[in-house]
Scaffold this motif. Structure first.
Motif, PDB file in Angstrom:
ATOM      1  N   ASP A 295      68.349  53.406   9.858  1.00 59.25           N
ATOM      2  CA  ASP A 295      67.046  52.756   9.687  1.00 59.25           C
ATOM      3  C   ASP A 295      66.619  52.037  10.967  1.00 59.25           C
ATOM      4  N   LYS A 296      67.593  51.376  11.627  1.00 59.39           N
ATOM      5  CA  LYS A 296      67.220  50.642  12.839  1.00 59.39           C
ATOM      6  C   LYS A 296      66.866  51.576  13.981  1.00 59.39           C
TER       7      LYS A 296
ATOM      8  N   ILE B  94      65.495  54.537  13.623  1.00 59.47           N
ATOM      9  CA  ILE B  94      64.169  55.114  13.353  1.00 59.47           C
ATOM     10  C   ILE B  94      63.073  54.087  13.646  1.00 59.47           C
ATOM     11  N   ILE B  95      63.300  52.828  13.212  1.00 54.36           N
ATOM     12  CA  ILE B  95      62.267  51.804  13.446  1.00 54.36           C
ATOM     13  C   ILE B  95      62.045  51.619  14.941  1.00 54.36           C
TER      14      ILE B  95
ATOM     15  N   ILE C 203      60.061  54.679  16.291  1.00 50.77           N
ATOM     16  CA  ILE C 203      58.655  54.896  15.901  1.00 50.77           C
ATOM     17  C   ILE C 203      57.735  53.821  16.457  1.00 50.77           C
ATOM     18  N   MET C 204      58.296  52.768  17.083  1.00 49.89           N
ATOM     19  CA  MET C 204      57.412  51.709  17.588  1.00 49.89           C
ATOM     20  C   MET C 204      56.425  52.222  18.630  1.00 49.89           C
TER      21      MET C 204
END
Lengths: 256, 164
Positions: free
Chosen positions: A193-194, A196-197, A200-201
């Motif tokens: 999750d980290k 991907i976040i 995508i920023m």
């Protein structure tokens, strides 16, 4: 003053168009055109701008003159934006002849953006630092760096094949999610999750979010609503891309 | 203290710094200043944590960044958008979009709605914070020019009085 009103109008429209194309706000475009025309002695001009079009009419006694500029694509280039802004300030103060203004506009237009390599590194390190920022560890960030590089490649490929904004964002976030999930499953990193976040920023429409309310408060409600639609579209595209990747992994691999 | 407060600000600073490469900012001075704005915004966000909700934290941080960028745009004669767009980046709800989507995929409707509303409110808080700050700054610079004009008139009157 040898310049005709048509020439002055043409230069003003070119200036406004370039500011709009490089990511200027609508009120900045309208103010720039207005100040430019006033500096060259044309008052009470009618100016209307939305993200896709600029319409300027100057009111002559016998016949009004109108120019329409259709703006098809705009991308954020803050360097050119501040240079055009600077040019319009100088032109309004000193009123040089129109030919030199047009020449200078062409000069700034032909400046190259950052090279592919630097921009690739910028995407990679953005993902790297944003992953650390969202409390990922060092190995997560290294995977995020790779995801950032892939984003640049995908966006470059999509812009060459001229697909729409929805599809290019969805595909890049899908590639990001695949890379992140596979690296976590291979045991190289810990939190997908980290990763991907962080990655995508560079896709998330932060600029549009910032400018929506500024446009609406400045009175450009059409522009504000257009940008709101753009924000929702891009956010949806990112979510759809990641969701597709995740659900295929769940479906074929039996779980994340 | 160091790990909770200064390290996130450092990451925010560095990520805003490299983002300048994506937005084609070329002037080195402006890159450094706008990245500093990103760090400053996140510092305001963390400092306001004990007495504000997440949405209010974003609002305060957005106001801080917007005021900072208006001041810097006056100093460096550059459009305030340049500093604003880069300084706001660490607050943009990328995590919100991700977690909303993840709960949606898992079918966890309650958490999905909660995250969805939080993401939208954070985005709204940033937008409103930025516009409030620029409205305040417009008022301030308006009053300043008014005062300046008054002072100029007074000087002229004073000079006339002394036959200069």
């Amino acid at each position: 003053m040898s310049a005709t009103k048509e020439q002055i109008l043409k230069a003003a429209c070119k200036l406004g168009r370039n500011i709009l194309e490089n990511g200027g706000e609508i009120y900045r475009v309208e103010e720039t055109i207005n100040f430019f025309l006033e500096a060259y002695g044309i008052f009470d001009a009618q100016i209307f701008a939305i993200p896709a079009t600029i319409i300027v009419t100057i009111d002559e006694k016998e016949k009004p003159i109108t120019q329409v500029e259709r703006v098809k694509s705009s991308s954020l280039n803050l360097d050119k934006l501040s240079k055009f802004n600077d040019l319009s300030r100088r032109a309004c103060r000193n009123t040089p002849d129109i030919e030199s203004v047009l020449q200078e506009i062409e000069d700034i237009r032909s400046e190259q953006p950052y090279s592919f390599f630097i921009s690739l590194m910028a995407y990679g390190f953005t993902a790297f630092f944003f992953c650390l920022f969202w409390k990922g560890d060092l190995r997560d960030s290294l995977v995020a760096f790779v995801c950032g590089l892939s984003t640049k490649y995908v966006l470059e490929f999509m812009s060459k094949s001229k697909t729409n904004i929805f599809f290019s964002n969805a595909l890049s976030s899908m590639v990001i999610a695949y890379i992140a999930i596979f690296c976590v499953n291979l045991g190289f990193a810990h939190h997908y999750d980290k990763i991907i976040i962080g990655a995508i920023m560079s896709l998330v429409p932060g600029v549009a979010i910032t400018n929506i309310m500024r446009d609406i408060i400045a009175g450009d409600i059409i522009t504000g609503t257009t940008k709101l639609a753009e924000v929702l579209l891009i956010a949806l595209a990112i979510a759809v891309g990641i969701a597709l990747a995740m659900s295929t992994v769940i479906f074929f691999g039996g779980g994340l | 203290m160091f790990k909770d407060l200064f390290l996130p600000c450092l990451w925010a600073f560095l990520s805003s710094l490299v983002f300048c490469g994506i937005f084609n900012v070329k002037d080195k001075k402006i890159i450094l200043i706008s990245a500093f704005g990103g760090g400053l915004g996140w510092f305001a966000y963390l400092i306001s944590a004990p007495f504000a909700s997440v949405v209010m934290q974003n609002f305060i941080a957005a106001i801080t960044v917007a005021l900072f960028s208006e001041f810097m745009s006056r100093i460096f004669k550059t459009p305030s958008t340049v500093f604003l767009v880069i300084g706001v980046l660490p607050m943009v709800p990328g995590g919100g979009i991700y977690y909303t989507m993840e709960y949606g995929v898992q079918g966890n409707t309650q958490m999905f709605i909660e995250k969805f509303i939080e993401t939208i409110s954070v985005a709204g808080a940033i937008a409103v914070g930025v516009s409030v700050a620029s409205a305040i700054f417009r008022m301030y610079s308006y009053f300043q020019t008014q005062q300046f004009k008054n002072r100029e008139n007074m000087v002229i009157r004073y000079d006339r009085h002394n036959n200069k």
